[in-house]
Design a protein around this motif. Structure first.
Motif, mmCIF file in Angstrom:
data_model
loop_
_atom_site.group_PDB
_atom_site.id
_atom_site.type_symbol
_atom_site.label_atom_id
_atom_site.label_comp_id
_atom_site.label_asym_id
_atom_site.label_seq_id
_atom_site.Cartn_x
_atom_site.Cartn_y
_atom_site.Cartn_z
ATOM 1 N N GLY A 134 0.799 -1.224 0.000
ATOM 2 C CA GLY A 134 0.000 0.000 0.000
ATOM 3 C C GLY A 134 0.828 1.268 0.000
ATOM 4 N N THR A 135 2.119 1.159 -0.333
ATOM 5 C CA THR A 135 3.004 2.318 -0.404
ATOM 6 C C THR A 135 3.386 2.538 -1.865
ATOM 7 N N THR A 136 2.832 3.586 -2.463
ATOM 8 C CA THR A 136 3.002 3.830 -3.891
ATOM 9 C C THR A 136 3.157 5.318 -4.184
ATOM 10 N N THR A 137 3.687 5.611 -5.364
ATOM 11 C CA THR A 137 3.733 7.006 -5.792
ATOM 12 C C THR A 137 2.321 7.426 -6.191
ATOM 13 N N VAL A 138 2.063 8.708 -6.068
ATOM 14 C CA VAL A 138 0.766 9.261 -6.466
ATOM 15 C C VAL A 138 0.935 9.788 -7.880
ATOM 16 N N THR A 139 0.143 9.258 -8.798
ATOM 17 C CA THR A 139 0.274 9.690 -10.185
ATOM 18 C C THR A 139 -0.778 10.711 -10.567
ATOM 19 N N GLY A 140 -2.040 10.465 -10.265
ATOM 20 C CA GLY A 140 -3.090 11.431 -10.569
ATOM 21 C C GLY A 140 -3.130 11.814 -12.028
ATOM 22 N N ALA A 141 -3.024 13.100 -12.299
ATOM 23 C CA ALA A 141 -3.127 13.612 -13.662
ATOM 24 C C ALA A 141 -1.852 13.406 -14.472
ATOM 25 N N TRP A 142 -0.797 12.919 -13.819
ATOM 26 C CA TRP A 142 0.475 12.739 -14.498
ATOM 27 C C TRP A 142 0.721 11.262 -14.749
ATOM 28 N N ALA A 143 1.294 10.942 -15.877
ATOM 29 C CA ALA A 143 1.577 9.538 -16.199
ATOM 30 C C ALA A 143 2.541 8.923 -15.191
ATOM 31 N N ASP A 144 3.555 9.671 -14.808
ATOM 32 C CA ASP A 144 4.572 9.149 -13.906
ATOM 33 C C ASP A 144 4.526 9.793 -12.524
ATOM 34 N N GLY A 145 3.514 10.561 -12.237
ATOM 35 C CA GLY A 145 3.449 11.275 -10.966
ATOM 36 C C GLY A 145 3.878 12.714 -11.152
ATOM 37 N N PRO A 146 3.485 13.565 -10.230
ATOM 38 C CA PRO A 146 3.821 14.979 -10.367
ATOM 39 C C PRO A 146 5.299 15.237 -10.151
ATOM 40 N N VAL A 147 5.823 16.205 -10.862
ATOM 41 C CA VAL A 147 7.175 16.680 -10.624
ATOM 42 C C VAL A 147 7.016 17.804 -9.617
ATOM 43 N N LEU A 148 7.403 17.540 -8.401
ATOM 44 C CA LEU A 148 7.165 18.500 -7.341
ATOM 45 C C LEU A 148 8.096 19.692 -7.452
ATOM 46 N N ALA A 149 7.508 20.872 -7.312
ATOM 47 C CA ALA A 149 8.284 22.103 -7.364
ATOM 48 C C ALA A 149 8.776 22.487 -5.983
ATOM 49 N N ASP A 150 8.175 21.913 -4.956
ATOM 50 C CA ASP A 150 8.501 22.235 -3.572
ATOM 51 C C ASP A 150 8.218 20.990 -2.736
ATOM 52 N N PRO A 151 9.103 20.635 -1.822
ATOM 53 C CA PRO A 151 8.889 19.396 -1.060
ATOM 54 C C PRO A 151 7.868 19.510 0.069
ATOM 55 N N ARG A 152 7.361 20.709 0.337
ATOM 56 C CA ARG A 152 6.413 20.852 1.439
ATOM 57 C C ARG A 152 5.017 20.421 1.001
ATOM 58 N N ILE A 153 4.333 19.718 1.894
ATOM 59 C CA ILE A 153 2.953 19.337 1.653
ATOM 60 C C ILE A 153 2.147 19.694 2.891
ATOM 61 N N ALA A 154 0.860 19.884 2.700
ATOM 62 C CA ALA A 154 -0.018 20.244 3.813
ATOM 63 C C ALA A 154 -1.345 19.523 3.654
ATOM 64 N N VAL A 155 -2.014 19.278 4.781
ATOM 65 C CA VAL A 155 -3.327 18.638 4.765
ATOM 66 C C VAL A 155 -4.354 19.621 5.289
ATOM 67 N N TRP A 156 -5.470 19.684 4.592
ATOM 68 C CA TRP A 156 -6.621 20.439 5.070
ATOM 69 C C TRP A 156 -7.862 19.699 4.613
ATOM 70 N N ASP A 157 -8.748 19.407 5.536
ATOM 71 C CA ASP A 157 -10.009 18.742 5.237
ATOM 72 C C ASP A 157 -9.797 17.434 4.465
ATOM 73 N N GLU A 158 -8.818 16.650 4.922
ATOM 74 C CA GLU A 158 -8.499 15.325 4.359
ATOM 75 C C GLU A 158 -7.965 15.354 2.926
ATOM 76 N N SER A 159 -7.571 16.512 2.434
ATOM 77 C CA SER A 159 -6.906 16.605 1.135
ATOM 78 C C SER A 159 -5.467 17.047 1.349
ATOM 79 N N VAL A 160 -4.571 16.559 0.504
ATOM 80 C CA VAL A 160 -3.162 16.941 0.561
ATOM 81 C C VAL A 160 -2.920 18.001 -0.513
ATOM 82 N N TYR A 161 -2.253 19.073 -0.133
ATOM 83 C CA TYR A 161 -1.940 20.172 -1.041
ATOM 84 C C TYR A 161 -0.443 20.203 -1.298
ATOM 85 N N LEU A 162 -0.079 20.480 -2.558
ATOM 86 C CA LEU A 162 1.325 20.511 -2.940
ATOM 87 C C LEU A 162 1.522 21.411 -4.137
ATOM 88 N N LEU A 163 2.752 21.845 -4.329
ATOM 89 C CA LEU A 163 3.112 22.607 -5.523
ATOM 90 C C LEU A 163 3.799 21.650 -6.487
#
Length: 170
Positions: free
Chosen positions: A124-153
């Motif tokens: 159950g440990t996997t990369t998050v791909t979502g809208a990207w074929a290989d996963g997002p290319v993160l512009a910033d390593p910080r992530i935050a949670v609000w209302d059970e959603s994860v936010y990232l750049l």
């Protein structure tokens, strides 16, 4: 966890390990050293309690730096998943939790900096791909949670750097 605090601490020799404390000098003791027979410190970081267990990233004998889970005992400590096989391991850069997942940002030689999701198991440990074929290319390593959603750049080829959020189903 168990009424104690867990901290990453370096001793006078420069060896980093996981310590537990009840807040007193006498009650502060070495809990785990995951790389006792090496020349490098296990150096636990991003200590996060989730589902009554402590998750953190540390250098582990035979693995390199990986995601580790513990119940506070040596017997109850294990690598969750060997994300980056080999002695180098991964480079963790952020952790957040929702009710159903532990989310983290990690850099690996194979994938670069990616968002990961774990349910606490290897499968159950996997990369998050979502809208990207290989996963997002993160512009910033910080992530935050609000209302059970994860936010990232993340950086998109067409849109540039944008604020993204995960959907409720991950």
């Amino acid at each position: 966890l168990d009424g104690r605090w867990y901290i990453s601490r370096y001793d006078s020799a420069g060896d980093g390990a996981l310590w537990r404390t009840d807040g007193t000098v006498q009650g502060t003791v070495l809990s785990l050293d995951l790389a006792p027979d090496t020349d490098y410190a296990s150096a636990p970081e991003y200590l996060t309690v989730w589902t009554d267990r402590l998750y953190f990233f540390a250098a582990v004998d035979g693995f390199g730096s990986e995601l580790v889970v513990t119940d506070g005992t040596v017997a109850g400590t294990q690598v969750v998943h060997d994300i980056a096989p080999g002695p180098a391991g991964l480079l963790a850069r952020g952790v957040a939790t929702t009710d159903d997942a532990l989310w983290f940002v990690a850099w690996t030689e194979a994938l670069g900096m990616r968002l990961w999701r774990s349910d606490g198991s290897a499968g159950g440990t996997t990369t998050v791909t979502g809208a990207w074929a290989d996963g997002p290319v993160l512009a910033d390593p910080r992530i935050a949670v609000w209302d059970e959603s994860v936010y990232l750049l993340a950086r998109d080829v067409d849109l540039g750097v944008q604020l993204w959020r995960t959907l409720e189903d991950g």
